[in-house]
Enzyme design. Sequence first.
Site, PDB file in Angstrom:
ATOM      1  CE  LYS A 103       4.782 -31.059 -44.669  1.00  0.00           C
ATOM      2  NZ  LYS A 103       6.225 -31.313 -44.853  1.00  0.00           N
TER       3      LYS A 103
ATOM      4  CG  ASP B 155       4.049 -34.677 -42.971  1.00  0.00           C
ATOM      5  OD1 ASP B 155       4.484 -34.591 -41.804  1.00  0.00           O
ATOM      6  OD2 ASP B 155       4.738 -34.452 -43.978  1.00  0.00           O
TER       7      ASP B 155
HETATM    8  O1  C5P Z   1       4.116 -41.290 -42.419  1.00  0.00           O
HETATM    9  P1  C5P Z   1       4.607 -41.175 -43.824  1.00  0.00           P
HETATM   10  O2  C5P Z   1       3.919 -42.144 -44.753  1.00  0.00           O
HETATM   11  O3  C5P Z   1       4.601 -39.794 -44.339  1.00  0.00           O
HETATM   12  O4  C5P Z   1       6.131 -41.604 -43.766  1.00  0.00           O
HETATM   13  C1  C5P Z   1       6.834 -42.133 -44.853  1.00  0.00           C
HETATM   14  C2  C5P Z   1       8.091 -42.816 -44.326  1.00  0.00           C
HETATM   15  O5  C5P Z   1       8.985 -41.842 -43.766  1.00  0.00           O
HETATM   16  C3  C5P Z   1       7.855 -43.810 -43.213  1.00  0.00           C
HETATM   17  O6  C5P Z   1       7.577 -45.084 -43.730  1.00  0.00           O
HETATM   18  C4  C5P Z   1       9.160 -43.788 -42.465  1.00  0.00           C
HETATM   19  O7  C5P Z   1      10.105 -44.586 -43.152  1.00  0.00           O
HETATM   20  C5  C5P Z   1       9.616 -42.357 -42.609  1.00  0.00           C
HETATM   21  N1  C5P Z   1       9.275 -41.508 -41.462  1.00  0.00           N
HETATM   22  C6  C5P Z   1       9.992 -41.647 -40.283  1.00  0.00           C
HETATM   23  N2  C5P Z   1       9.670 -40.859 -39.201  1.00  0.00           N
HETATM   24  C7  C5P Z   1       8.689 -39.947 -39.282  1.00  0.00           C
HETATM   25  C8  C5P Z   1       7.952 -39.786 -40.485  1.00  0.00           C
HETATM   26  C9  C5P Z   1       8.273 -40.592 -41.558  1.00  0.00           C
HETATM   27  O8  C5P Z   1      10.908 -42.464 -40.189  1.00  0.00           O
HETATM   28  N3  C5P Z   1       8.406 -39.191 -38.218  1.00  0.00           N
END
Ligand code: C5P
Length: 276
Positions: free
Chosen positions: A9, A134
């Site tokens: 994406k 994501d």
């Molecule tokens: O959800 P994902 O594992 O992709 O996110 C990795 C990190 O990115 C999370 O632990 C968080 O620290 C940060 N994040 C965030 N807000 C989001 C997506 C991710 O703070 N909307």
Amino acid sequence: MKAWPAPAKLNLFLHVTGRRADGYHLLQTVFRFIDYGDTLYFTVRDEPLVTHANPLPGVLPQHDLTVRAARLLQAHTGTSQGVEIRLDKRLPMGGGLGGGSSDAATTLIALNQLWQTGLSRAELEVLGLQLGADVPIFVHGHAAFAEGVGEAFTDVHLLPSSYLVLIPPVSVPTPAIFSSPDLCRSTPVISPSDWSAGQGRNDLEPIAVQLYPEVGAYLDLLRPYGVARMSGSGACVFVEFADAKAAQAALEQLPTHVRGFVADGLDQHPLQDCLT
Ligand code: C5P
């Protein structure tokens, strides 16, 4: 054996509009799939064992998002079946192209069909969110304006276009970008109907450029061709072209050590028809 695609994406823009009490950030973004990605293969087993035939170097099975996705679906549905997963990895890790998330979503979609667990798209989106912010967009299966932490969707229909995507030689850890004290977390909220293609910016970009100057250098390489943007929390950067030929010509003008590829934008995920 059937090949299951896991497309990348791009975030055509990404605004950070706030922060939740649990530390996650509220976003507004447009996700568009591209016809470039990883490929997965699944061999179903009659016993509940979940294994990875070719684990990624340095990634333990319990941290691998495909293995976690399979185990989550097992736990949620109570199926007694298992699987061996093989992944042909093309997408960079820490690239902002959603590679790991897309692999996880394809695992959920494929196993839901192969194990005949019968979950709906909406149910799989909720499961996917447990694996990462994501993951739901790949289960959702249509280009969308996303809000919340990236899981509340308004579908968008975009004009056909191609992208030149460059891969800077760095892997960006998403938490490091979101936790920066310099991150702007108060971009005004817009209505999905007010967004038009080309509008907005990526609020994570200045932080990634600050921490990883290579990201800035690669953005500069693209600027002569149009509006250059970073995807997600980086490191990959992209610029839009009307067609693939023009994008390919631009790629060929860049220094040979610069890694990149050309891909067409997709409104629909290639596995969209696997769910109802
Ligand atoms: O959800 P994902 O594992 O992709 O996110 C990795 C990190 O990115 C999370 O632990 C968080 O620290 C940060 N994040 C965030 N807000 C989001 C997506 C991710 O703070 N909307």
